[in-house]
Design a protein around this motif. Structure first.
Motif, PDB file in Angstrom:
ATOM      1  N   MET A   1     -38.221 -11.341  -0.718  1.00 27.74           N
ATOM      2  CA  MET A   1     -37.757 -10.836  -2.491  1.00 27.74           C
ATOM      3  C   MET A   1     -37.853 -11.395  -3.249  1.00 27.74           C
ATOM      4  O   MET A   1     -37.233 -12.777  -3.872  1.00 27.74           O
ATOM      5  CB  MET A   1     -36.279 -10.701  -2.373  1.00 27.74           C
ATOM      6  N   LEU A   2     -38.339 -11.202  -4.740  1.00 27.42           N
ATOM      7  CA  LEU A   2     -37.922 -12.074  -5.501  1.00 27.42           C
ATOM      8  C   LEU A   2     -36.948 -12.710  -6.498  1.00 27.42           C
ATOM      9  O   LEU A   2     -36.104 -10.851  -6.588  1.00 27.42           O
ATOM     10  CB  LEU A   2     -39.154 -11.481  -7.134  1.00 27.42           C
ATOM     11  N   GLY A   3     -37.058 -13.491  -7.258  1.00 30.44           N
ATOM     12  CA  GLY A   3     -35.282 -13.238  -8.327  1.00 30.44           C
ATOM     13  C   GLY A   3     -35.864 -12.958  -9.220  1.00 30.44           C
ATOM     14  O   GLY A   3     -36.760 -12.073  -9.548  1.00 30.44           O
ATOM     15  N   ARG A   4     -34.567 -11.964  -9.608  1.00 31.06           N
ATOM     16  CA  ARG A   4     -34.726 -11.541 -11.046  1.00 31.06           C
ATOM     17  C   ARG A   4     -35.896 -12.071 -12.183  1.00 31.06           C
ATOM     18  O   ARG A   4     -36.463 -11.148 -12.988  1.00 31.06           O
ATOM     19  CB  ARG A   4     -33.252 -11.774 -11.939  1.00 31.06           C
ATOM     20  N   THR A   5     -35.562 -13.589 -12.516  1.00 32.05           N
ATOM     21  CA  THR A   5     -36.444 -14.280 -13.681  1.00 32.05           C
ATOM     22  C   THR A   5     -37.685 -13.623 -12.803  1.00 32.05           C
ATOM     23  O   THR A   5     -38.593 -13.434 -13.422  1.00 32.05           O
ATOM     24  CB  THR A   5     -36.354 -15.595 -13.595  1.00 32.05           C
ATOM     25  N   LEU A  67     -31.665  -4.861 -29.468  1.00 33.27           N
ATOM     26  CA  LEU A  67     -30.580  -6.141 -29.452  1.00 33.27           C
ATOM     27  C   LEU A  67     -29.513  -6.081 -27.738  1.00 33.27           C
ATOM     28  O   LEU A  67     -29.248  -7.240 -27.682  1.00 33.27           O
ATOM     29  CB  LEU A  67     -29.128  -4.818 -30.894  1.00 33.27           C
ATOM     30  N   ARG A  68     -29.735  -5.385 -27.128  1.00 30.12           N
ATOM     31  CA  ARG A  68     -29.139  -5.434 -25.886  1.00 30.12           C
ATOM     32  C   ARG A  68     -29.559  -6.364 -25.610  1.00 30.12           C
ATOM     33  O   ARG A  68     -29.492  -7.524 -24.576  1.00 30.12           O
ATOM     34  CB  ARG A  68     -29.015  -4.304 -25.215  1.00 30.12           C
ATOM     35  N   CYS A  69     -31.001  -6.354 -25.373  1.00 31.23           N
ATOM     36  CA  CYS A  69     -32.127  -6.919 -24.872  1.00 31.23           C
ATOM     37  C   CYS A  69     -32.194  -8.433 -25.269  1.00 31.23           C
ATOM     38  O   CYS A  69     -31.884  -9.536 -24.769  1.00 31.23           O
ATOM     39  CB  CYS A  69     -33.329  -7.098 -24.211  1.00 31.23           C
ATOM     40  N   PHE A  70     -31.961  -8.577 -26.749  1.00 29.63           N
ATOM     41  CA  PHE A  70     -31.991  -9.554 -27.413  1.00 29.63           C
ATOM     42  C   PHE A  70     -30.583 -10.294 -27.177  1.00 29.63           C
ATOM     43  O   PHE A  70     -30.384 -11.394 -26.854  1.00 29.63           O
ATOM     44  CB  PHE A  70     -32.085  -9.281 -29.242  1.00 29.63           C
ATOM     45  N   ASN A  71     -29.759  -9.725 -27.061  1.00 26.08           N
ATOM     46  CA  ASN A  71     -28.209 -10.354 -26.891  1.00 26.08           C
ATOM     47  C   ASN A  71     -27.898 -11.186 -25.741  1.00 26.08           C
ATOM     48  O   ASN A  71     -27.386 -12.347 -25.351  1.00 26.08           O
ATOM     49  CB  ASN A  71     -27.124  -9.072 -27.432  1.00 26.08           C
ATOM     50  N   GLU A  72     -28.788 -10.102 -24.760  1.00 28.42           N
ATOM     51  CA  GLU A  72     -29.086 -11.017 -23.343  1.00 28.42           C
ATOM     52  C   GLU A  72     -29.514 -12.072 -23.621  1.00 28.42           C
ATOM     53  O   GLU A  72     -29.369 -13.017 -22.500  1.00 28.42           O
ATOM     54  CB  GLU A  72     -29.341  -9.744 -22.036  1.00 28.42           C
ATOM     55  N   GLU A  73     -30.653 -12.149 -24.479  1.00 32.48           N
ATOM     56  CA  GLU A  73     -31.598 -13.373 -23.984  1.00 32.48           C
ATOM     57  C   GLU A  73     -30.873 -14.178 -25.324  1.00 32.48           C
ATOM     58  O   GLU A  73     -30.817 -15.355 -24.428  1.00 32.48           O
ATOM     59  CB  GLU A  73     -33.450 -12.866 -25.076  1.00 32.48           C
ATOM     60  N   ALA A 111     -39.360 -14.474 -20.313  1.00 31.15           N
ATOM     61  CA  ALA A 111     -40.278 -13.204 -19.763  1.00 31.15           C
ATOM     62  C   ALA A 111     -38.885 -12.404 -19.668  1.00 31.15           C
ATOM     63  O   ALA A 111     -39.424 -11.051 -19.650  1.00 31.15           O
ATOM     64  CB  ALA A 111     -40.103 -13.724 -18.926  1.00 31.15           C
ATOM     65  N   GLU A 112     -37.427 -11.674 -19.161  1.00 26.50           N
ATOM     66  CA  GLU A 112     -37.028 -11.266 -18.439  1.00 26.50           C
ATOM     67  C   GLU A 112     -36.457 -10.956 -20.184  1.00 26.50           C
ATOM     68  O   GLU A 112     -36.628  -8.990 -19.909  1.00 26.50           O
ATOM     69  CB  GLU A 112     -35.229 -11.940 -18.272  1.00 26.50           C
ATOM     70  N   PHE A 113     -36.536 -11.168 -22.052  1.00 21.77           N
ATOM     71  CA  PHE A 113     -36.024 -10.260 -22.431  1.00 21.77           C
ATOM     72  C   PHE A 113     -37.173  -9.418 -23.061  1.00 21.77           C
ATOM     73  O   PHE A 113     -37.399  -8.325 -23.807  1.00 21.77           O
ATOM     74  CB  PHE A 113     -36.009 -11.745 -23.820  1.00 21.77           C
TER      75      PHE A 113
END
Length: 145
Positions: A1-5, A67-73, A111-113
């Motif tokens: 199973m792959l991790g989130r990153t 913006l949600r993605c940006f804030n998470e990054e 990559a997650e962003f």
């Protein structure tokens, strides 16, 4: 199973990551204070009303999702002063779905962003149209304070 990153990196590789060189074509963005500004261009298959509806979607719920993605990054990087620019290229299908989403110019390399932005735009609903139509939208991103 792959991790989130790892999963995010695979997803970006499959659906389109920021290119190594920036793409200056298509769109110019506005100021980014308070989260993001920008502008968009669409193909000739969109009527004026449809183009306005696409822009409202990308400026409203689309911007909020990005913006949600940006804030998470910013949290991932532990960088509250992060700023950047991202250009989204999408193909709006006849059903109003974003059939294809890729990133053009992108100065935020996480990559997650990138995967988050692509998935967010794929989830948006646009007007139904007669012919699949490309649309490009740039966002200048900065912290909201």
């Amino acid at each position: 199973m792959l991790g989130r990153t790892a999963l995010a990196a695979v997803l970006v590789a499959l659906v389109g990551a920021c290119p190594a060189t920036t793409d200056q074509g298509g769109t110019t963005g506005g100021g980014g204070g308070g989260g993001g500004g920008g502008g968009g261009t669409g193909g000739t298959a969109l009527t004026s009303d449809q183009m306005q509806e696409v822009e409202r979607t990308l400026s409203g719920v689309g911007k909020d999702a990005i913006l949600r993605c940006f804030n998470e990054e910013m949290e991932r990087q532990k960088n509250k002063t992060l700023t950047g620019r991202i250009m989204i290229k999408l193909l709006i299908g006849t059903t109003g779905a974003a059939d294809q989403v890729t990133l053009g110019e992108c100065t935020i390399r996480g990559a997650e962003f990138q995967a988050c932005v692509i998935e967010a735009v794929k989830g948006l609903e646009f007007p139904t149209i007669r012919t699949p139509t490309p649309y490009t939208r740039a966002y200048d991103l900065s912290p909201a304070y």
